[in-house]
Design a protein around this motif. Structure first.
Motif, mmCIF file in Angstrom:
data_model
loop_
_atom_site.group_PDB
_atom_site.id
_atom_site.type_symbol
_atom_site.label_atom_id
_atom_site.label_comp_id
_atom_site.label_asym_id
_atom_site.label_seq_id
_atom_site.Cartn_x
_atom_site.Cartn_y
_atom_site.Cartn_z
ATOM 1 N N LYS A 12 -5.282 -10.773 -7.326
ATOM 2 C CA LYS A 12 -3.912 -10.641 -6.859
ATOM 3 C C LYS A 12 -3.433 -11.970 -6.302
ATOM 4 O O LYS A 12 -4.178 -12.674 -5.630
ATOM 5 N N ALA A 15 -3.854 -13.235 -2.493
ATOM 6 C CA ALA A 15 -4.711 -12.277 -1.796
ATOM 7 C C ALA A 15 -5.578 -12.977 -0.760
ATOM 8 O O ALA A 15 -5.863 -12.417 0.297
ATOM 9 N N HIS A 144 -5.066 -11.300 2.926
ATOM 10 C CA HIS A 144 -3.751 -10.683 3.080
ATOM 11 C C HIS A 144 -3.911 -9.249 3.580
ATOM 12 O O HIS A 144 -4.704 -8.474 3.056
ATOM 13 N N GLU A 146 -3.050 -5.823 3.531
ATOM 14 C CA GLU A 146 -2.334 -4.893 2.669
ATOM 15 C C GLU A 146 -1.743 -3.753 3.500
ATOM 16 O O GLU A 146 -2.283 -3.371 4.537
ATOM 17 N N SER A 147 -0.639 -3.231 3.000
ATOM 18 C CA SER A 147 0.041 -2.153 3.718
ATOM 19 C C SER A 147 -0.808 -0.896 3.694
ATOM 20 O O SER A 147 -1.548 -0.625 2.758
ATOM 21 N N ASN A 154 -5.511 -0.946 9.787
ATOM 22 C CA ASN A 154 -5.364 -2.365 9.540
ATOM 23 C C ASN A 154 -6.362 -3.147 10.382
ATOM 24 O O ASN A 154 -6.876 -2.671 11.393
#
Length: 581
Positions: A12, A15, A144, A146-147, A154
């Motif tokens: 990605k 990322a 990163h 991620e949501s 998180n």
């Protein structure tokens, strides 16, 4: 970077980001600090809810766990989901593991300052950890964030200066009720370890989750017992080549080049192709998350970070693989321009009176016992009193530097965006010239289109004429067929053939066919009349070929006929003699 690219962490865009010149982590917005040795051992954002619960209950940040502690959690989750067929079980975890500090007599680690150990009285898998994980603190990078549906899943923001406070939960043990509920799971673990010919080892479990390319410590939509193979959405990458997989396993274990890496598990794990048995109980027991409020087990027992840390080799007792595996060389504790901040020595900290019960940090201390430090006689010191404020100021200053760097990057991006219109205008000029040329060619294209339409019309006419000709030929053939059944001496009605060669050829072919059929019929009639004469005792065959084969025999039919006649004469003579006595 090549390793992480093979493992699928960089497929990605953005990322991962790697540090540049900074000597202290300063992650950009929406990024978190992680380590290469954590990622290759099963960690990926957003993190698994079981790992979130562990960090909350133990009062830890992710960077405070050593790489082999991360691998312990990955193996435990894989064991539960793939070989026990249950969700990661908090009660089972407490029966097997506990926490201790990671350090030596003169160094207190903050990064990787906590190690997860196996209880000395528990029979668990030998994971074959390496004696030391060299330089892992220097291999930090930004991942990163991620949501996720909930912020509890998180990774918490990095705070390298946060103290490690030993809590009651580090020694938390399963209650009698929890032991009773997980007794079947412990029995199954012992069976997996000791079943002859089907023994399961820690390295087999590690090899399995590395081979299927699904990260155990990542929040996943489905548990691993529903793993769907190459088409599974949880996979980071395609299958690793055998050589790369073996190199990765040797890197995170104590296996040498002489040791054989197991290619598969001796017992088939649960997956999409090996479903759980019917009515299989899927137990659910997760550590408490922040939404449940503070738990009693998180109570701070003592800040033993201020005292002398025990050597790591003494922490785990008989479980050498769980304790000595994280041992670092002396040079790793020193500062480096590309490493995390160096460890803080106890001699630089504030002097305090010793805690009344210094054995509170040992493995045998009961979770219910709480050590209360004696009152400390101190004098007013403005520098020491201002120390918490200074630390907070340093933390805010670090965040400000990160925001300032981010704003600088935004300004550079905006400047580049302002230059793009001029570049686009330059690129637009050739496009306009090409547009005019295209308009000039439009007339030619229209002419070609008209010619193509005329050709299509002509082709349709030719096809119609050909169809009419074919119908006419079929009509004539049918007419000729009715005439061909007659004898050859009669006249043929060709219905105006107009010199058509095809019809002439068909006519000649049918004439010769009639002649051949007549010849065959006459031959059949002649052979039928001769057959009873030559073969008086045989039945005449119906097919003409079988009939003709009788007359093509290698035998002399005339001689055979004379012998038969002689035989009949002799039989008649004998009959006459017998009748006349």
């Amino acid at each position: 970077m090549n390793l992480l690219k093979k493992l699928g962490f960089m497929k990605k865009e953005n990322a991962l980001r790697f540090p540049k010149e900074e000597s202290y982590p300063s992650p950009p917005i929406e990024y978190r600090v992680s380590f290469v040795d954590h990622l290759i051992r099963g960690l990926s954002p957003p993190i698994h809810e079981f790992l979130c619960g562990l960090l909350f209950v133990y009062g830890l940040q992710l960077h405070q766990l050593t790489p082999n502690s991360i691998l312990h959690i990955s193996i435990f989750i894989t064991l539960c989901e793939c070989f026990l067929g249950v969700h990661p079980n908090w009660a089972l975890w407490k029966r097997i593991f506990y926490c201790r500090r990671n350090g030596s007599h003169n160094v207190t680690y903050n990064i990787g300052g906590v190690v997860i150990c196996i209880r000395p009285d528990v029979e668990y898998f030998d994971v074959k950890f390496p004696d030391s994980v060299q330089g892992w603190r220097k291999r930090w990078l930004y991942v990163h964030e991620e949501s996720s549906d909930s912020v509890e899943y998180n990774i918490a923001p990095f705070d390298g200066g946060a103290k490690i406070l030993r809590r009651r939960s580090w020694d938390a043990e399963a209650t009698e009720e929890e032991k009773s509920a997980t007794e079947a799971l412990m029995t199954r673990i012992h069976e997996l370890q000791n079943t002859r010919g089907k023994e399961l080892s820690g390295i087999q479990i590690t090899t399995y989750f590395l081979r299927i390319r699904a990260q155990p410590l990542q929040a996943r939509k489905n548990p691993l017992w529903m793993y769907a193979g190459e088409e599974d959405v949880e996979r980071l990458s395609k299958d690793l080549p055998v050589n790369d997989l073996e190199k990765l396993i040797r890197r995170i274990s104590s296996f040498s080049m002489k040791d054989t890496i197991p290619s598969s598990c001796r017992i088939k794990p649960y997956s999409g192709t090996n479903a759980l048995p019917e009515n299989h109980p899927v137990l659910a027991s997760l550590p408490p998350l922040p939404e449940g409020g503070e738990v009693e087990e998180r109570t701070v027992v003592t800040d033993d970070n201020q005292g002398t840390s025990r050597p790591e080799s003494e922490v785990a007792g008989s479980q050498k693989s769980a304790a000595s595996s994280e041992k670092e060389v002396e040079s790793e504790a020193t500062a480096s321009t590309h490493s995390l901040p160096s460890a803080v020595s106890p001699r630089n900290k504030r002097k305090r009176d010793e805690v009344a019960d210094s054995g509170a940090s040992k493995a045998g201390t009961s979770p219910a016992e709480e050590v209360v430090p004696t009152e400390e006689k101190t004098t007013f010191n403005p520098y020491l009193d201002a120390l918490p404020s200074m630390k907070e100021f340093v933390r805010l200053d670090t965040q400000f530097i990160g925001y300032r760097n981010y704003a600088t990057k935004l300004e550079e991006t905006l400047a580049e965006a302002n230059k793009r219109p001029d570049a686009l205008a330059v690129k637009l000029e050739p496009s306009e010239a090409a547009h005019k040329k295209a308009e000039a060619d439009a007339a030619a294209v229209e002419d070609l289109r008209k010619r193509l339409h005329d050709m299509e019309t002509s082709l349709s006419d030719n096809i119609a004429q050909q169809s009419a000709r074919e119908k006419e030929i079929l009509t004539r053939v049918e007419s000729q067929s009715r005439c061909f059944v007659r004898k050859t001496q009669q006249d043929y009605d060709l219905e105006n053939p107009e010199g058509d060669r095809l019809l002439d050829a068909l006519s000649l072919l049918e004439i010769h066919g009639d002649e051949a059929r007549e010849g065959l019929a006459e031959a059949r009639s002649g052979l039928s009349r001769l057959f009873p004469y030559f073969f008086p005792k045989k039945e005449e065959p119906t097919p003409f070929v079988a009939l003709a084969k009788h007359f093509n025999s290698q035998e002399d039919l005339g001689l055979k006929l004379r012998q038969e006649g002689l035989k009949v004469g002799v039989e008649g003579t004998i009959t006459l003699v017998a009748d006349s006595q």
